[in-house]
Scaffold this motif. Structure first.
Motif, PDB file in Angstrom:
ATOM      1  N   SER A 315       0.826  -1.211   0.000  1.00  0.00           N
ATOM      2  CA  SER A 315       0.000   0.000   0.000  1.00  0.00           C
ATOM      3  C   SER A 315       0.853   1.252   0.000  1.00  0.00           C
ATOM      4  CB  SER A 315      -0.941  -0.002   1.217  1.00  0.00           C
ATOM      5  OG  SER A 315      -1.890  -1.032   1.121  1.00  0.00           O
ATOM      6  N   CYS A 316       1.919   1.253   0.802  1.00  0.00           N
ATOM      7  CA  CYS A 316       2.805   2.417   0.856  1.00  0.00           C
ATOM      8  C   CYS A 316       3.506   2.647  -0.475  1.00  0.00           C
ATOM      9  CB  CYS A 316       3.842   2.242   1.969  1.00  0.00           C
ATOM     10  SG  CYS A 316       3.194   2.472   3.632  1.00  0.00           S
ATOM     11  N   LEU A 317       3.957   1.581  -1.112  1.00  0.00           N
ATOM     12  CA  LEU A 317       4.638   1.735  -2.394  1.00  0.00           C
ATOM     13  C   LEU A 317       3.691   2.289  -3.460  1.00  0.00           C
ATOM     14  CD1 LEU A 317       6.820  -1.505  -2.509  1.00  0.00           C
ATOM     15  CD2 LEU A 317       7.622   0.847  -2.229  1.00  0.00           C
ATOM     16  N   LEU A 318       2.446   1.833  -3.465  1.00  0.00           N
ATOM     17  CA  LEU A 318       1.480   2.372  -4.416  1.00  0.00           C
ATOM     18  C   LEU A 318       1.232   3.851  -4.162  1.00  0.00           C
ATOM     19  CD1 LEU A 318      -1.141  -0.541  -4.613  1.00  0.00           C
ATOM     20  CD2 LEU A 318       0.763  -0.063  -6.158  1.00  0.00           C
ATOM     21  N   GLU A 319       1.265   4.253  -2.891  1.00  0.00           N
ATOM     22  CA  GLU A 319       1.078   5.665  -2.551  1.00  0.00           C
ATOM     23  C   GLU A 319       2.309   6.507  -2.881  1.00  0.00           C
ATOM     24  OE1 GLU A 319       0.074   5.932   1.545  1.00  0.00           O
ATOM     25  OE2 GLU A 319      -1.900   4.995   1.318  1.00  0.00           O
ATOM     26  N   LEU A 320       3.497   5.921  -2.708  1.00  0.00           N
ATOM     27  CA  LEU A 320       4.732   6.660  -2.930  1.00  0.00           C
ATOM     28  C   LEU A 320       5.095   6.788  -4.405  1.00  0.00           C
ATOM     29  CD1 LEU A 320       6.950   5.115  -0.102  1.00  0.00           C
ATOM     30  CD2 LEU A 320       6.110   7.471  -0.183  1.00  0.00           C
ATOM     31  N   ALA A 321       4.531   5.927  -5.245  1.00  0.00           N
ATOM     32  CA  ALA A 321       4.904   5.910  -6.661  1.00  0.00           C
ATOM     33  C   ALA A 321       4.713   7.279  -7.300  1.00  0.00           C
ATOM     34  CB  ALA A 321       4.078   4.867  -7.399  1.00  0.00           C
ATOM     35  N   GLN A 322       5.714   7.698  -8.050  1.00  0.00           N
ATOM     36  CA  GLN A 322       5.659   8.991  -8.727  1.00  0.00           C
ATOM     37  C   GLN A 322       5.633   8.862 -10.245  1.00  0.00           C
ATOM     38  OE1 GLN A 322       8.770  11.594  -7.338  1.00  0.00           O
ATOM     39  NE2 GLN A 322       8.470  11.015  -5.189  1.00  0.00           N
ATOM     40  N   HIS A 323       6.201   7.783 -10.779  1.00  0.00           N
ATOM     41  CA  HIS A 323       6.333   7.689 -12.228  1.00  0.00           C
ATOM     42  C   HIS A 323       5.733   6.407 -12.804  1.00  0.00           C
ATOM     43  CE1 HIS A 323       9.038  11.055 -11.720  1.00  0.00           C
ATOM     44  NE2 HIS A 323       9.813  10.329 -10.934  1.00  0.00           N
ATOM     45  N   ALA A 324       6.116   5.255 -12.253  1.00  0.00           N
ATOM     46  CA  ALA A 324       5.709   4.003 -12.882  1.00  0.00           C
ATOM     47  C   ALA A 324       5.566   2.893 -11.858  1.00  0.00           C
ATOM     48  CB  ALA A 324       6.732   3.595 -13.957  1.00  0.00           C
ATOM     49  N   ILE A 325       4.573   2.029 -12.088  1.00  0.00           N
ATOM     50  CA  ILE A 325       4.346   0.827 -11.280  1.00  0.00           C
ATOM     51  C   ILE A 325       4.261  -0.360 -12.233  1.00  0.00           C
ATOM     52  CG2 ILE A 325       2.736  -0.400  -9.774  1.00  0.00           C
ATOM     53  CD1 ILE A 325       1.789   2.351  -8.775  1.00  0.00           C
ATOM     54  N   ILE A 341      -4.016   1.199  -7.171  1.00  0.00           N
ATOM     55  CA  ILE A 341      -3.655   1.382  -8.576  1.00  0.00           C
ATOM     56  C   ILE A 341      -4.410   2.576  -9.168  1.00  0.00           C
ATOM     57  CG2 ILE A 341      -3.884   0.352 -10.868  1.00  0.00           C
ATOM     58  CD1 ILE A 341      -3.321  -2.371  -9.523  1.00  0.00           C
ATOM     59  N   LEU A 342      -5.694   2.635  -8.906  1.00  0.00           N
ATOM     60  CA  LEU A 342      -6.496   3.739  -9.450  1.00  0.00           C
ATOM     61  C   LEU A 342      -6.043   5.086  -8.891  1.00  0.00           C
ATOM     62  CD1 LEU A 342      -9.963   2.003  -9.403  1.00  0.00           C
ATOM     63  CD2 LEU A 342      -8.882   3.005 -11.428  1.00  0.00           C
ATOM     64  N   GLN A 343      -5.716   5.137  -7.619  1.00  0.00           N
ATOM     65  CA  GLN A 343      -5.226   6.380  -7.039  1.00  0.00           C
ATOM     66  C   GLN A 343      -3.899   6.798  -7.679  1.00  0.00           C
ATOM     67  OE1 GLN A 343      -5.134   5.595  -2.835  1.00  0.00           O
ATOM     68  NE2 GLN A 343      -7.353   5.290  -2.729  1.00  0.00           N
ATOM     69  N   ALA A 344      -3.034   5.824  -7.940  1.00  0.00           N
ATOM     70  CA  ALA A 344      -1.760   6.136  -8.594  1.00  0.00           C
ATOM     71  C   ALA A 344      -1.992   6.637 -10.014  1.00  0.00           C
ATOM     72  CB  ALA A 344      -0.871   4.893  -8.595  1.00  0.00           C
ATOM     73  N   LEU A 345      -2.887   5.997 -10.748  1.00  0.00           N
ATOM     74  CA  LEU A 345      -3.211   6.463 -12.092  1.00  0.00           C
ATOM     75  C   LEU A 345      -3.729   7.896 -12.064  1.00  0.00           C
ATOM     76  CD1 LEU A 345      -4.931   3.211 -13.394  1.00  0.00           C
ATOM     77  CD2 LEU A 345      -2.876   4.230 -14.390  1.00  0.00           C
ATOM     78  N   GLY A 346      -4.532   8.208 -11.052  1.00  0.00           N
ATOM     79  CA  GLY A 346      -5.056   9.562 -10.920  1.00  0.00           C
ATOM     80  C   GLY A 346      -3.984  10.595 -10.655  1.00  0.00           C
ATOM     81  N   ARG A 347      -2.841  10.160 -10.119  1.00  0.00           N
ATOM     82  CA  ARG A 347      -1.720  11.083  -9.880  1.00  0.00           C
ATOM     83  C   ARG A 347      -0.795  11.187 -11.088  1.00  0.00           C
ATOM     84  NH1 ARG A 347      -1.070   7.751  -5.402  1.00  0.00           N
ATOM     85  NH2 ARG A 347       1.005   7.125  -6.154  1.00  0.00           N
ATOM     86  N   GLY A 348      -1.118  10.464 -12.167  1.00  0.00           N
ATOM     87  CA  GLY A 348      -0.278  10.519 -13.347  1.00  0.00           C
ATOM     88  C   GLY A 348       0.752   9.411 -13.423  1.00  0.00           C
ATOM     89  N   VAL A 349       0.668   8.411 -12.547  1.00  0.00           N
ATOM     90  CA  VAL A 349       1.617   7.304 -12.548  1.00  0.00           C
ATOM     91  C   VAL A 349       1.199   6.285 -13.602  1.00  0.00           C
ATOM     92  CG1 VAL A 349       2.638   5.448 -11.175  1.00  0.00           C
ATOM     93  CG2 VAL A 349       2.098   7.645 -10.103  1.00  0.00           C
ATOM     94  N   HIS A 350       2.157   5.837 -14.430  1.00  0.00           N
ATOM     95  CA  HIS A 350       1.882   4.826 -15.436  1.00  0.00           C
ATOM     96  C   HIS A 350       1.925   3.440 -14.786  1.00  0.00           C
ATOM     97  CE1 HIS A 350       2.174   8.110 -18.112  1.00  0.00           C
ATOM     98  NE2 HIS A 350       3.499   8.149 -18.196  1.00  0.00           N
ATOM     99  N   VAL A 351       0.945   2.599 -15.103  1.00  0.00           N
ATOM    100  CA  VAL A 351       0.811   1.294 -14.463  1.00  0.00           C
ATOM    101  C   VAL A 351       0.764   0.198 -15.522  1.00  0.00           C
ATOM    102  CG1 VAL A 351      -0.631  -0.161 -12.992  1.00  0.00           C
ATOM    103  CG2 VAL A 351      -0.422   2.288 -12.494  1.00  0.00           C
ATOM    104  N   THR A 352       1.601  -0.826 -15.321  1.00  0.00           N
ATOM    105  CA  THR A 352       1.585  -2.031 -16.159  1.00  0.00           C
ATOM    106  C   THR A 352       1.269  -3.229 -15.280  1.00  0.00           C
ATOM    107  OG1 THR A 352       3.222  -1.130 -17.702  1.00  0.00           O
ATOM    108  CG2 THR A 352       2.922  -3.528 -17.677  1.00  0.00           C
ATOM    109  N   LEU A 418      -2.423   3.122 -18.549  1.00  0.00           N
ATOM    110  CA  LEU A 418      -2.692   1.796 -17.995  1.00  0.00           C
ATOM    111  C   LEU A 418      -2.533   0.752 -19.085  1.00  0.00           C
ATOM    112  CD1 LEU A 418      -3.722  -0.153 -15.772  1.00  0.00           C
ATOM    113  CD2 LEU A 418      -6.052   0.411 -16.520  1.00  0.00           C
ATOM    114  N   ARG A 419      -1.720  -0.255 -18.810  1.00  0.00           N
ATOM    115  CA  ARG A 419      -1.585  -1.404 -19.722  1.00  0.00           C
ATOM    116  C   ARG A 419      -1.803  -2.675 -18.912  1.00  0.00           C
ATOM    117  NH1 ARG A 419       2.706  -5.028 -21.042  1.00  0.00           N
ATOM    118  NH2 ARG A 419       2.255  -6.134 -22.989  1.00  0.00           N
ATOM    119  N   ILE A 420      -2.659  -3.561 -19.430  1.00  0.00           N
ATOM    120  CA  ILE A 420      -2.952  -4.837 -18.776  1.00  0.00           C
ATOM    121  C   ILE A 420      -2.714  -5.951 -19.783  1.00  0.00           C
ATOM    122  CG2 ILE A 420      -4.682  -6.224 -17.597  1.00  0.00           C
ATOM    123  CD1 ILE A 420      -6.103  -3.647 -16.830  1.00  0.00           C
TER     124      ILE A 420
END
Length: 508
Positions: A315-325, A341-352, A418-420
């Motif tokens: 949870s902390c890592l998802l919150e701390l992410a600034q660029h990519a997960i 994941i959704l909160q990180a996407l909302g901050r502009g973090v790219h998620v794969t 977002l890429r899945i």
């Protein structure tokens, strides 16, 4: 060491210390082991600070369970001088088990030969401790509901477990014990690790089982192994004896491995040798907790996940992410992870996300009441809703004020991409008909901002977050993150199928 990890350890410790945090359910009084309150000197898992440490990373490896065991873990077992600890979750007849049993038998024969050739010599017994949780449905249904577990009598080793006979092991001065732990209804001990002489450890994602799945393994030494030993002792062997001084009289011979041990190959095998000393490391147990907090009706709110070091860390890592997960997990059914994941996407973090398709469906339904495919569809739908509700609009050519202009002034980031993808069997010609070509991905991997890497046994599903005991390990190292992502991406070139990819934002 702590300075390098401060950005992570601070928030992580805050959540662990503040049991009123709304994101987690305080289960500390019932967890096994408990990493929070020092009750007595014998409470080995009491202090979470003991989890923050360093390690020397020797290698990272990919392949199937059989290839990882035969190429790395079994040769390491042959070098043991005083002790071998092998902890896994599932135990089944397989190429892996056959190779392990043969390795132990050959070890006993070599030790017996040297004992016979050196009458009167001081040959210390070799302690071997094998620990697992699940062998069959019958075994789990009738397993004692005790933290002491069940110790298999020696006469059952060959017939029930596929191991050498006790007489052969005694002749080679091998002290073997096999123990299981399981708690009904479905609380398995899910960690997997091997420790040799309390100095070096391998943490694979694979079990001693038959599945040709895509797996990973990290090989470490250093102070992190001491932390791992404390975890082992607090769960499996609370009366763990001290090892005698190493008299350098071990009969183990480096020539044993190449002479008879056949290394099983896989098209997905990759091996990256490393020499990374003092890498900042955090051991991340997710202690056993029996209360699954099921919500039988879809309109009921999702319960808070248990307050464990691993749950809090993710949870902390998802919150701390600034660029990519980057998340690779067999299954994704944890509501907390999806929300993060959704909160990180909302901050502009790219998620794969790389997940398994139709993997362990019955287990998903029993433990989560849903499936990975349904959760991924929900994630995509919520991501679209996030895009629709965003006030960010394409830049207009006229000079009039736009919503985007207001967002730029407010410093709001763009929505992350977002890429899945689903893992699939290799499609290249060389992979066709190959027995050790992985058919599913069992690797558990999280990489955040190309800096933090988490490996281990924990999945991003409800079982791992609510009912199973898990064990993760976090490294903060750009070099290690790059090595891991590089060889994983190489293997996945022909082994993923993209099911969703958001459009890239236009350049303004």
């Amino acid at each position: 060491m702590t300075t390098a990890l401060d950005a992570f350890v601070g928030p992580w410790r805050y959540h662990l210390d503040h049991n009123g945090d709304s994101k987690f359910r305080d289960t500390r009084k019932t967890q096994f082991p408990d990493y929070y309150h020092q009750r007595s000197p014998a409470d080995l898992g009491a202090d979470a600070d003991t989890l923050v440490t360093t390690s020397h990373i020797h290698s990272f490896q990919l392949g199937t369970g059989a290839s990882i065991y035969t190429q790395s873990i079994l040769p390491a077992i042959l070098q043991a001088r005083r002790e071998i600890i092998l902890v896994t979750c599932f135990w089944a007849q397989s190429d892996t088990l056959a190779a392990l049993s043969n390795t132990i038998a050959q070890l006993a024969q070599e030790r017996e030969r040297l004992i016979s050739s050196q009458p009167g010599a001081a040959i210390e017994p070799l302690r071997i401790r094998i620990c697992f949780s699940s062998r069959s449905l019958f075994q789990k249904l009738f397993h004692p509901n005790s933290k002491d577990g069940f110790v298999y009598p020696p006469h059952t080793w060959p017939s029930q477990l596929g191991l050498p006979a006790a007489e052969a092991l005694r002749a080679g001065a091998i002290d073997l014990q096999v123990k299981t732990l399981f708690f009904l209804p479905f609380s398995v001990m899910h960690p997997k690790f091997v420790i040799i002489d309390r100095q070096r450890a391998w943490l694979p994602s694979c079990n001693v089982s038959w599945e040709p799945w895509f797996e990973g393994c990290v090989d470490i030494s250093g102070s992190a192994v001491s932390s791992l030993m404390r975890f082992y002792q607090s769960v499996w062997e609370r009366d763990l004896p001290s090892l005698p001084a190493d008299r350098n009289t071990s009969p183990i011979s480096p020539e044993l491995a190449p002479s008879w041990l056949t290394a099983i190959q896989s098209p997905a095998s990759r091996f990256a040798p490393l020499s990374m000393e003092s890498a900042p490391t955090v051991l991340l147990p997710s202690s056993h907790h029996q209360n699954p907090c099921f919500r039988p009706f879809p309109w009921m709110d999702d319960p808070k996940p248990p307050l464990t070091p691993l749950n809090v860390a993710i949870s902390c890592l998802l919150e701390l992410a600034q660029h990519a997960i980057y998340l690779q997990t067999p299954n994704l059914t944890s509501a907390s992870v999806i929300d993060g994941i959704l909160q990180a996407l909302g901050r502009g973090v790219h998620v794969t996300i790389v997940a398994g398709k139709n993997m362990m469906l019955l287990e998903q339904i029993v433990t989560a009441g849903t499936t990975t495919s349904r959760c991924l569809k929900s994630l995509i739908r919520r991501y679209h809703n996030l895009k629709a509700s965003s006030v960010m609009q394409p830049r207009r050519d006229d000079a009039s004020a736009t919503n985007l202009d207001m967002d730029l002034e407010a410093g709001r980031p763009r929505l992350g991409q977002l890429r899945i993808a689903y893992f699939r069997r290799g499609v290249d010609d060389q992979a066709k008909g190959v027995s050790e070509e992985p058919v599913q991905s069992h690797l558990k991997l999280t990489i955040v901002d190309d800096e933090y890497t988490v490996l281990g046994s924990g999945n991003m599903d409800r079982a791992s977050w609510f009912t199973s005991q898990e064990l993760g390990i976090l490294f903060r190292s750009v070099q290690f993150a790059n090595v891991v992502s590089g060889i994983v991406n190489d293997v996945l070139k022909t082994r993923t199928m993209t099911i969703y990819e958001s459009s890239r934002p236009r350049d303004d």
